[in-house]
Design a protein around this motif. Structure first.
Motif, short mmCIF file in Angstrom:
data_model
loop_
_atom_site.label_atom_id
_atom_site.label_comp_id
_atom_site.label_asym_id
_atom_site.label_seq_id
_atom_site.Cartn_x
_atom_site.Cartn_y
_atom_site.Cartn_z
N VAL A 71 0.85 -1.18 0.00
CA VAL A 71 0.00 0.00 0.00
C VAL A 71 0.88 1.23 0.00
CG1 VAL A 71 -1.95 -1.13 1.14
CG2 VAL A 71 -0.21 0.00 2.52
N SER A 72 0.34 2.33 -0.51
CA SER A 72 1.11 3.56 -0.57
C SER A 72 0.20 4.74 -0.31
CB SER A 72 1.76 3.70 -1.94
OG SER A 72 2.40 4.95 -2.04
N SER A 73 0.71 5.68 0.46
CA SER A 73 -0.02 6.94 0.65
C SER A 73 0.78 8.09 0.09
CB SER A 73 -0.31 7.17 2.14
OG SER A 73 0.89 7.31 2.85
N TYR A 74 1.74 7.78 -0.73
CA TYR A 74 2.59 8.82 -1.30
C TYR A 74 2.42 8.90 -2.79
CZ TYR A 74 4.79 8.78 3.22
OH TYR A 74 5.00 8.85 4.56
N GLY A 75 2.49 10.10 -3.30
CA GLY A 75 2.49 10.32 -4.74
C GLY A 75 3.91 10.21 -5.24
N SER A 76 4.31 11.12 -6.09
CA SER A 76 5.65 11.06 -6.64
C SER A 76 6.68 11.72 -5.72
CB SER A 76 5.69 11.73 -8.01
OG SER A 76 5.25 13.07 -7.89
N GLY A 77 6.23 12.48 -4.74
CA GLY A 77 7.17 13.17 -3.87
C GLY A 77 7.28 12.50 -2.52
N THR A 78 7.69 13.29 -1.54
CA THR A 78 7.88 12.75 -0.19
C THR A 78 6.74 13.13 0.74
OG1 THR A 78 9.17 14.70 0.42
CG2 THR A 78 10.39 12.77 -0.37
N LYS A 79 5.79 13.93 0.27
CA LYS A 79 4.63 14.32 1.07
C LYS A 79 3.49 13.35 0.82
CE LYS A 79 6.01 18.51 2.50
NZ LYS A 79 6.04 19.07 3.78
N SER A 80 2.75 13.04 1.86
CA SER A 80 1.62 12.14 1.72
C SER A 80 0.55 12.78 0.85
CB SER A 80 1.03 11.82 3.10
OG SER A 80 -0.13 11.04 2.95
N SER A 81 -0.02 11.99 -0.04
CA SER A 81 -1.08 12.49 -0.90
C SER A 81 -2.42 12.50 -0.17
CB SER A 81 -1.19 11.60 -2.15
OG SER A 81 -1.60 10.29 -1.77
N GLY A 82 -2.48 11.81 0.97
CA GLY A 82 -3.74 11.72 1.71
C GLY A 82 -4.62 10.60 1.21
N VAL A 83 -4.25 9.99 0.10
CA VAL A 83 -5.02 8.89 -0.47
C VAL A 83 -4.17 7.63 -0.41
CG1 VAL A 83 -6.14 8.02 -2.55
CG2 VAL A 83 -6.26 10.46 -2.00
N VAL A 84 -4.74 6.57 0.16
CA VAL A 84 -4.02 5.31 0.23
C VAL A 84 -4.41 4.47 -0.98
CG1 VAL A 84 -3.67 3.20 1.57
CG2 VAL A 84 -3.94 5.39 2.74
N ARG A 85 -3.41 3.96 -1.65
CA ARG A 85 -3.64 3.10 -2.81
C ARG A 85 -3.14 1.70 -2.50
NH1 ARG A 85 -0.94 4.31 -7.78
NH2 ARG A 85 0.87 4.69 -6.49
N ILE A 86 -3.90 0.70 -2.92
CA ILE A 86 -3.44 -0.68 -2.82
C ILE A 86 -2.66 -0.99 -4.09
CG2 ILE A 86 -4.12 -3.11 -2.73
CD1 ILE A 86 -6.60 -2.25 -1.16
N ASP A 107 5.50 4.97 11.54
CA ASP A 107 5.87 6.39 11.64
C ASP A 107 4.63 7.17 12.06
OD1 ASP A 107 8.69 6.90 10.84
OD2 ASP A 107 8.08 5.84 9.02
N SER A 108 3.94 7.77 11.10
CA SER A 108 2.77 8.59 11.40
C SER A 108 1.56 7.75 11.80
CB SER A 108 2.39 9.44 10.18
OG SER A 108 1.88 8.61 9.15
N GLY A 109 1.49 6.52 11.30
CA GLY A 109 0.35 5.65 11.58
C GLY A 109 -0.80 5.83 10.62
N LEU A 110 -0.72 6.80 9.71
CA LEU A 110 -1.84 7.09 8.81
C LEU A 110 -2.17 5.92 7.89
CD1 LEU A 110 -0.90 10.78 7.94
CD2 LEU A 110 -2.87 10.02 9.28
N THR A 111 -1.18 5.39 7.21
CA THR A 111 -1.42 4.28 6.29
C THR A 111 -1.83 3.03 7.06
OG1 THR A 111 0.19 5.18 4.74
CG2 THR A 111 -0.40 2.87 4.46
#
Length: 184
Positions: A71-86, A107-111
Motif C-alpha cells: 500500500v502507498s499513501s505517497y504520490g511522486s514526492g515525499t509528502k503524503s497524498s492523503g489517499v491510500v492506494r493498494i 511512523d505517522s500511523g496514517l497508512t
C-alpha cells in the motif's frame, strides 16, 4: 550485509542483529500463546516487512499462513497524498480469519490506520498489529499496536528491510545513515 560492509555510510547502529532476533522470539512466544487454536493469517506489508516477516514466522511454533499487501499513501514526492492506494492486494479472503499485520516500522500511523480499517471491513474475525519498530514522536494518529519490538527516536533508519532509495534493506541491523549519503 553487515554494519562494517557499509563503511562511512552508516552513522550509528541503533539495534543489533542479536537484539532483533531475541525480541522477535519473545513476540512470537506471546503470539503463539495468544493465538493458540486459532487460524492465524500473517499479512506482511511490502517491501519493508520482508525481513521481519521471515524471521518472525520462523520463530513461531504454531501454524500460520502468510500473505502480502503493498500500500502507498505517497504520490511522486515525499509528502503524503492523503489517499491510500493498494498496489498489491491479498491473495486470500480474510473473512472470519484472525489477521496479524506485520510491519517493519510505524511512523505517522496514517497508512496503517487505513489498512487496519480496510481489513476489518472485509470481515476478519480480528485484526491486530505487530511492528518491529515504532516512532512514538512521529505519530499523527493513534493506532493500537498489540506487539512492538522497539520504540525508537524520530530518526530516518535503514536496515532489516528498511531502505533509502531501495538500498540497505539487507543490512542485518537497524541504523542511521551518515548525512553525506542523503544530502548529495
Amino acid at each position: 550485509m553487515d554494519a562494517q560492509d557499509m563503511g562511512r555510510d552508516l552513522a550509528d547502529v541503533l539495534i543489533g542483529e542479536d537484539d532483533i532476533r531475541a525480541r522477535l522470539g519473545e513476540i512470537a512466544a506471546q503470539v503463539d500463546a495468544d493465538y493458540a487454536g486459532r487460524d492465524l493469517l500473517l499479512v506482511g506489508v511490502l517491501k519493508g516487512a520482508v525481513m521481519v516477516m521471515a524471521d518472525f514466522a520462523r520463530a513461531l511454533h504454531g501454524p500460520a499462513e502468510m500473505d502480502w499487501m503493498a500500500v502507498s499513501s505517497y504520490g511522486s514526492g515525499t509528502k503524503s497524498s492523503g489517499v491510500v492506494r493498494i498496489l498489491k492486494d491479498l491473495d486470500r479472503d480474510v473473512t472470519g480469519r484472525h489477521v496479524l499485520i506485520v510491519e517493519d516500522i510505524i511512523d505517522s500511523g496514517l497508512t496503517l490506520s487505513w489498512l487496519v480499517a480496510n481489513l476489518r471491513s472485509r470481515g476478519a474475525a480480528s485484526v491486530e498489529v505487530m511492528a518491529l519498530l515504532r516512532k512514538p514522536d512521529a505519530a499523527k494518529v493513534t493506532v493500537d499496536v498489540k506487539y512492538v519490538g522497539f520504540d525508537i527516536p524520530n530518526a530516518f533508519v535503514v536496515g532489516y528491510g528498511l531502505d533509502f532509495a531501495e538500498r540497505y534493506r539487507n543490512l542485518r541491523v537497524v541504523g542511521t545513515l551518515a548525512e553525506h549519503v542523503y544530502s548529495s
